[in-house]
Design an enzyme around this catalytic site. Structure first.
Site, PDB file in Angstrom:
ATOM      1  N   ARG A   1      18.153  47.106  59.974  1.00 42.74           N
ATOM      2  CA  ARG A   1      17.949  46.459  58.733  1.00 42.74           C
ATOM      3  C   ARG A   1      18.647  45.223  58.645  1.00 42.74           C
ATOM      4  NH1 ARG A   1      20.265  43.940  54.255  1.00 42.74           N
ATOM      5  NH2 ARG A   1      21.776  45.754  54.049  1.00 42.74           N
ATOM      6  N   ASP A   2      20.048  45.121  58.617  1.00 45.57           N
ATOM      7  CA  ASP A   2      20.600  44.047  58.487  1.00 45.57           C
ATOM      8  C   ASP A   2      20.698  42.931  59.645  1.00 45.57           C
ATOM      9  OD1 ASP A   2      21.876  42.244  56.783  1.00 45.57           O
ATOM     10  OD2 ASP A   2      23.859  43.086  57.127  1.00 45.57           O
TER      11      ASP A   2
ATOM     12  N   HIS B   1      31.451  46.586  53.966  1.00 47.44           N
ATOM     13  CA  HIS B   1      30.648  45.700  54.852  1.00 47.44           C
ATOM     14  C   HIS B   1      31.127  44.375  54.977  1.00 47.44           C
ATOM     15  CE1 HIS B   1      26.151  44.916  56.125  1.00 47.44           C
ATOM     16  NE2 HIS B   1      26.648  43.464  55.844  1.00 47.44           N
TER      17      HIS B   1
ATOM     18  N   HIS C   1      30.972  40.705  57.436  1.00 47.62           N
ATOM     19  CA  HIS C   1      30.452  39.633  58.128  1.00 47.62           C
ATOM     20  C   HIS C   1      31.655  38.986  58.876  1.00 47.62           C
ATOM     21  CE1 HIS C   1      26.021  39.368  56.661  1.00 47.62           C
ATOM     22  NE2 HIS C   1      26.514  40.552  56.339  1.00 47.62           N
TER      23      HIS C   1
ATOM     24  N   CYS D   1      22.250  36.964  56.028  1.00 42.72           N
ATOM     25  CA  CYS D   1      21.269  37.488  54.884  1.00 42.72           C
ATOM     26  C   CYS D   1      20.313  36.322  54.471  1.00 42.72           C
ATOM     27  CB  CYS D   1      22.259  37.602  53.492  1.00 42.72           C
ATOM     28  SG  CYS D   1      21.296  37.710  51.861  1.00 42.72           S
TER      29      CYS D   1
ATOM     30  N   ASN E   1      27.106  40.201  61.494  1.00 39.14           N
ATOM     31  CA  ASN E   1      27.998  41.406  60.976  1.00 39.14           C
ATOM     32  C   ASN E   1      28.878  41.564  62.191  1.00 39.14           C
ATOM     33  OD1 ASN E   1      26.214  42.885  58.607  1.00 39.14           O
ATOM     34  ND2 ASN E   1      24.662  41.881  60.069  1.00 39.14           N
TER      35      ASN E   1
END
Length: 306
Positions: A15-16, A207, A209, A240, A249
């Site tokens: 996903r990310d 989470h 980055h 994002c 990430n």
């Protein structure tokens, strides 16, 4: 310093990691990556997002991906949703865990949604009721929890206000997300310690980055504060679409390698995820920022020298 004996690493690459890539992988390629990562030890994996295809075209096929992955026992397959329609799509695709996201930054939230962060969370009340009635589980991600490109450092009290709003709709698992890569270890330690103390019934996740090279240092600060759940992404992909410059990430193979060197268990086969990381680079067509994919494991270097 007493480090945790083990941590739980959620793989967010499908996903990310992929949502910000120019090249869109096929359904077959996404399914292969998810299945291989589970075989390599992932216990939580974010398979995609159920959002409007015009908003994030790279995620337009998440319904099909969800239907075709091999469901392994004991593995949590989760997806991002933004509204009740997305939650219904997740349910139809057999996904029982959905993640909601709200920005802690008032300026960012007002600019994107014309709502305060607290109003945005209350807008998820219908999702909470729907999930509860159908036995689904919701988690929450508080984006820009440490800093925002529009307003700078986000005060801890503002983050706590968003946490309280999530509590009001019954969400008990929350992530503090450094969407813009602005967090620093001291800030992470202070925020993590405070939220753990003030909200002991919440399951906490961090989470990060690695936009400014502090991703793993922030993980260390989180572990010092007692947080044991972290998101990371294969090959260090990510970013994002709605936060310019928020690239990268922390790489799962970098995080797992660091933990294993420290004697902290992750449940991952490091060689396995390194192999997947290299395969991801082949699929997207360029070398990423992952340190381990560039330099290899520390123990491999020692073997070569011998």
């Amino acid at each position: 310093m007493q480090w945790p004996k083990n941590i739980l690493v959620c793989e967010v690459g499908p996903r990310d990691g992929l949502q910000n890539e120019e090249k869109t992988l096929t359904v077959e390629q996404k399914v292969e990556l998810i299945d291989r990562y589970v075989q390599a030890g992932a216990k939580i994996i974010e398979i995609g997002s159920f959002v409007h295809p015009k908003a994030v075209p790279q995620m337009a096929d998440t319904d099909e991906v969800a239907k075709r992955i091999k469901r392994a026992a004991g593995v949590e397959y989760r997806a991002l949703v933004l509204n009740i329609k997305g939650l219904q799509r997740a349910e139809a695709a057999g996904i029982q865990k959905a993640k909601l996201t709200v920005s802690a930054s008032r300026a960012h939230s007002l600019s994107n949604l014309n709502r305060t962060p607290e109003e945005a969370v209350r807008g998820f009340e219908e999702c909470a009721a729907y999930a509860a009635a159908r036995g689904m589980t919701l988690s929450g991600a508080i984006s820009t929890a440490f800093g925002c490109s529009m307003e700078g450092k986000v005060p801890l009290e503002q983050v706590i206000s968003v946490i309280e709003a999530f509590q009001e709709i019954g969400v008990k698992e929350l992530s503090l997300s450094d969407t813009t890569g602005m967090a620093n270890p001291q800030q992470v330690y202070e925020y993590s310690l405070r939220v753990k103390e003030q909200f002991p019934d919440v399951i906490w996740n961090l989470h990060f980055h690695d936009t400014r090279g502090m991703g793993l240092a922030n993980v260390m600060a989180g572990m010092m504060a007692g947080i044991v759940r972290y998101d990371s992404c294969f090959a260090g992909l990510g970013g994002c679409p709605f936060a310019p410059g928020a690239s990268g990430n922390i790489a799962t193979e970098d995080l797992v390698h660091m933990c294993h060197e420290m004697g902290i268990e992750t449940g991952y086969d490091l060689d396995g995820i390194i192999s997947i990381g290299r395969y991801v680079q082949q699929l997207i067509g360029y070398d990423t920022s992952s340190a381990i994919l560039k330099a290899g494991k520390s123990c491999d270097i020692v073997k070569k020298q011998k």
